[in-house]
Each structure stands twice: as structure tokens, then as C-alpha cells.
Design an enzyme around this catalytic site. Structure first.
Site, PDB file in Angstrom:
ATOM      1  CE1 TYR A 120      14.354  35.541  36.517  1.00  0.00           C
ATOM      2  CE2 TYR A 120      15.575  36.756  34.847  1.00  0.00           C
ATOM      3  CZ  TYR A 120      14.449  36.066  35.243  1.00  0.00           C
ATOM      4  OH  TYR A 120      13.409  35.897  34.360  1.00  0.00           O
ATOM      5  CG  HIS A 131       9.779  34.518  40.974  1.00  0.00           C
ATOM      6  ND1 HIS A 131       9.061  34.100  39.875  1.00  0.00           N
ATOM      7  CD2 HIS A 131       9.377  33.730  42.017  1.00  0.00           C
ATOM      8  CE1 HIS A 131       8.250  33.117  40.217  1.00  0.00           C
ATOM      9  NE2 HIS A 131       8.426  32.867  41.510  1.00  0.00           N
ATOM     10  CE  LYS A 170       9.491  40.540  36.323  1.00  0.00           C
ATOM     11  NZ  LYS A 170       9.573  39.431  37.252  1.00  0.00           N
TER      12      LYS A 170
END
Length: 253
Positions: free
Chosen positions: A148, A156, A193
Site C-alpha cells: 500500500y 487500496h 492490482k
């Protein structure tokens, strides 16, 4: 992939209170109170007051553990987190089951006995932490860590991290075939991601003591899935070196 903040104004809040500052405050507090943790299987338990609990929460070390003792608060640190506080920040002492304070070497050997890949996973964890990323377990995403930009309450996670060792050995059980790469990249894409592989080279130093870590080197690689619709008007092909990264990765494995 740009950071995804969880609300308006949270980026400014994070910039005003950088993670490096919070970790420094935690370090000072742990040293001041000569904080000690208790070794418990694959984790370390730390008894904390309200102030220290707040600092641990804000710096994202460990997780609160609910107990029947209402007058005590405990935090449970993972192996990498505990060793980072002991070895890298030098602000925590760990007590073993025999009641003695464990040296860094003893703690290193103990964690290795519990987790074969601990030297590699710790090198990756400490590497990212030194760069002021917040690093948490990535078990729910099938990776080693997630990274993070700041506290998970504000933003997020951006990266799903795999810790790999250089060379052909038993520690590299993942991403050995193209189908593994493809599945992992698709999974990371589905949860917004980027897959980050951090490859650790021991440089033939072995892992007999934590002093070997200073000789270890790391190489970071991001792997993304090329979406043809993003550049279907572009006759030059994929940008940002994505094609090269995937080609290099195929050669590497």
C-alpha cells in the site's frame, strides 16, 4: 496503475502525515518503553497500552488480538514484522519460551525453522518497508504480500507481491510455466492490482545469519497483461515496455 484513494481529501491527509514519520514515532516509543514481545509459534505477541496500540495501527505493524483479559491489549506480529522491528529498527526485544531474550541470530534461526523461505520473504518485506510502502500479508490473493502507498484505511493496495529467489531451486515453486504467469496476472487484474515480483539474489552468501542480508540484492519486475483495445489505433504496438517485460520474464523462468 494509479493509486486508488478511498475518499476525497485522503491523499492530502496521507501527504501531511507520511508513513516514514509514523514509523519513526513507533520506533522511538518502543525504545523509550523498552518494549518486549513474547515468541509464540510463528508470531510474536506484544502487550501494549492505548498509545502504543494507536502507533502500531497507524504504522500497520501487527494486528490486535482479542483476549479474555479486558485490562490488557495485545498485538500479534508476523515473523517478518517482528524481525523488522528487532533487526532493522532495533526497537523490540523478543523473549523466548525459556524466558530469555533472543538475539537476532537466535531469532533468525527460529524463524527459518518455521518458514523455509524466511530469508527471501524477509529480504523482500524489509526492502519494501525501507521504501516506505506498507506491507501486509497477501494470502487472500494467493501472493506473499500486498503493498500500500499509505494506510489501508486511506488507499487500496497497488501491488500484489511475490517473493522469489534467483536461480533454479526449491524455493521457486511459482511462475515456472506460462500458465502460472497468466493465471496470476489475471487474478491481480480482477482485484485491480499490479503483479510485482521481487527476485532475491543471495550472491552465494547462504543464510546462516542475518548479516547475510546486506549482501543480498533484489530485482523488481512488474508484470501486466496487455489489453489490445487500449492501443488498437496504435500501429507501433504495446507501450511502456510491457511486451519486453513479459519476454524477459519468460526467458527468466
Amino acid at each position: 496503475m494509479m493509486p486508488r484513494w478511498k475518499g476525497k481529501g485522503l491523499q492530502a491527509k496521507a501527504n501531511a502525515d507520511p508513513m516514514s514519520k509514523i514509523v519513526s514515532q513507533l520506533q522511538s516509543s518502543l525504545i523509550q518503553f523498552e518494549t518486549r514481545g513474547l515468541l509464540s509459534s510463528c508470531s510474536v505477541l506484544v502487550e501494549v497500552d492505548a498509545e502504543l496500540a494507536d502507533l502500531l495501527n497507524r504504522s500497520c505493524f501487527g494486528r490486535p488480538r482479542i483476549t479474555a483479559q479486558e485490562d490488557k491489549q495485545w498485538f500479534q506480529l508476523d515473523m517478518e514484522e517482528a524481525f523488522y522491528l528487532c533487526f532493522s529498527l532495533k526497537c523490540l526485544k523478543v523473549i523466548g519460551e525459556d524466558g530469555s531474550i533472543k538475539s537476532n541470530e537466535e531469532l533468525w534461526d527460529y524463524f527459518k525453522s518455521k518458514k523455509l523461505v524466511f530469508p527471501v520473504s524477509y529480504k523482500v518485506y524489509s526492502h519494501l518497508r525501507h521504501k516506505n510502502w506498507v506491507v501486509r500479508s497477501g494470502l487472500q490473493y494467493g501472493v506473499d504480500f500486498v503493498a500500500y502507498r499509505h494506510h489501508p484505511a486511506l488507499v487500496h493496495s497497488e501491488y500484489a507481491v511475490l517473493a522469489l529467489s534467483e536461480g533454479d531451486n526449491d524455493l521457486n515453486g511459482r511462475l515456472r510455466v506460462w500458465s502460472d504467469v497468466h493465471c496470476t496476472v489475471r487474478l491481480c487484474g480482477s482485484v485491480a492490482k499490479t503483479l510485482l515480483t521481487v527476485i532475491v539474489n543471495s550472491n552465494n552468501q547462504g543464510a546462516n545469519s542475518p548479516s547475510c542480508l546486506e549482501h543480498y540484492t533484489v530485482e523488481e519486475r512488474t508484470i501486466t497483461r496487455w489489453n489490445p483495445e487500449r492501443s488498437r489505433e496504435d500501429q507501433t504496438g504495446p507501450k511502456n515496455g510491457t511486451k519486453k517485460i513479459l519476454k524477459d520474464w519468460c526467458n527468466h523462468i
